[in-house]
Enzyme design. Structure first.
Site, PDB file in Angstrom:
ATOM      1  N   ARG A 106       0.834  -1.196   0.000  1.00 44.80           N
ATOM      2  CA  ARG A 106       0.000   0.000   0.000  1.00 44.80           C
ATOM      3  C   ARG A 106       0.864   1.240   0.000  1.00 44.80           C
ATOM      4  NH1 ARG A 106      -4.670   0.872   4.206  1.00 44.80           N
ATOM      5  NH2 ARG A 106      -3.017   0.328   5.633  1.00 44.80           N
ATOM      6  N   THR A 110      -1.318   7.570  -0.971  1.00 39.18           N
ATOM      7  CA  THR A 110      -2.570   7.444  -1.744  1.00 39.18           C
ATOM      8  C   THR A 110      -3.438   6.290  -1.246  1.00 39.18           C
ATOM      9  OG1 THR A 110      -1.596   5.877  -3.305  1.00 39.18           O
ATOM     10  CG2 THR A 110      -1.355   8.212  -3.833  1.00 39.18           C
ATOM     11  N   ASP A 201      -2.904  -3.794  12.577  1.00 41.83           N
ATOM     12  CA  ASP A 201      -2.235  -4.242  11.346  1.00 41.83           C
ATOM     13  C   ASP A 201      -2.160  -5.772  11.364  1.00 41.83           C
ATOM     14  OD1 ASP A 201       0.004  -2.915   9.154  1.00 41.83           O
ATOM     15  OD2 ASP A 201      -0.002  -5.075   9.532  1.00 41.83           O
ATOM     16  N   ASP A 204       1.402  -7.324  10.830  1.00 39.59           N
ATOM     17  CA  ASP A 204       2.280  -7.126  11.991  1.00 39.59           C
ATOM     18  C   ASP A 204       1.876  -8.029  13.154  1.00 39.59           C
ATOM     19  OD1 ASP A 204       3.942  -5.297  10.831  1.00 39.59           O
ATOM     20  OD2 ASP A 204       2.872  -3.537  11.583  1.00 39.59           O
TER      21      ASP A 204
HETATM   22  N1  URA Z   1      -4.627  -3.488   6.787  1.00 40.48           N
HETATM   23  C1  URA Z   1      -4.538  -3.900   8.080  1.00 40.48           C
HETATM   24  O1  URA Z   1      -3.713  -4.764   8.415  1.00 40.48           O
HETATM   25  N2  URA Z   1      -5.340  -3.344   8.985  1.00 40.48           N
HETATM   26  C2  URA Z   1      -6.256  -2.412   8.674  1.00 40.48           C
HETATM   27  O2  URA Z   1      -6.988  -1.953   9.563  1.00 40.48           O
HETATM   28  C3  URA Z   1      -6.345  -1.989   7.323  1.00 40.48           C
HETATM   29  C4  URA Z   1      -5.516  -2.537   6.407  1.00 40.48           C
END
Ligand code: URA
Length: 211
Positions: A106, A110, A201, A204
């Site tokens: 990502r 943007t 995340d 993570d």
């Molecule tokens: N990706 C993630 O890991 N968590 C989110 O909240 C959005 C995208």
């Protein structure tokens, strides 16, 4: 937002129990992986509940018994890296599923997806399960679907753990054949592109990497 291409599993207590653990900020990476696997198996089971089947017969020690087995192949395509968390569960439910991989990153500004890896087997006649646990803007899932040659695929389903309405709408609007199965649809997306309340995340938390 109701659509016959969207299944939200928010009344399934097995999904709900694992989703609660995934959301809990105290959950360790080891437990996070365990619950991601469980949700992956449940999502795969729901997503393939109406897959074409073949009727047969099997001999038990006592007599013949009728069987109903899957008649078409399944290809699972995790979107790296978070999608890897659902793969062990998908394989638990569908041990013979072939696997393709798509790497997407990502852009922090943007929030759009950039493709850096692509290796996917032929999809002719297959049900294709795209594993994208967090359907935030829907950008990566939509890009993954666009990247696949779906001309011969029989069905395409995005498996998600937490989605937003925006993400769901984008994926369903961008490809009229795509279905979504998700454990939850959350209300908001923050300015960094995180789903709120979400679970943080996913990658993570899955791999124990600091954010
Ligand atoms: N990706 C993630 O890991 N968590 C989110 O909240 C959005 C995208």
């Amino acid at each position: 937002m109701a659509s016959d291409r969207l299944q939200v599993l928010d009344h399934d207590p097995l999904v709900g129990t694992s989703l609660a653990a995934l959301r809990d900020e105290r959950t360790t990476p080891a437990d996070f992986r365990r619950h991601a696997q469980r949700v992956g198996a449940l999502l795969a089971a729901h997503a393939t509940a109406d897959i074409p089947t073949r009727a047969g017969l099997i001999r038990t020690p006592l007599a013949d018994a009728p069987t109903v087995t899957r008649a078409v192949p399944v290809v699972a395509v995790p979107v790296l890296r978070a999608g890897l968390g659902l793969l062990p569960g998908v394989h638990e439910a569908l041990p013979d599923a072939q696997v393709g991989m798509i790497g997407l990153e990502r852009d922090a500004e943007t929030l759009e997806a950039r493709r850096y890896y692509f290796k996917v087997p032929p999809l002719e006649g297959a049900w294709v399960l795209v594993l994208e646990p967090m359907l935030a803007t829907g950008g990566s899932a939509s890009d993954a679907v666009r990247a696949l040659d779906l001309s011969g695929a029989a069905r395409i389903v995005v498996l998600s753990v937490v989605a937003t309405e925006q993400g769901v709408r984008r994926v369903l609007d961008d490809d009229p054949r795509t279905h979504i199965v998700t454990a939850a649809v959350d209300p908001a997306l923050d300015e960094r592109g995180y789903i709120v309340p979400g679970l943080g995340d996913f990658g993570d938390r899955l791999f124990g990497t600091p954010h």
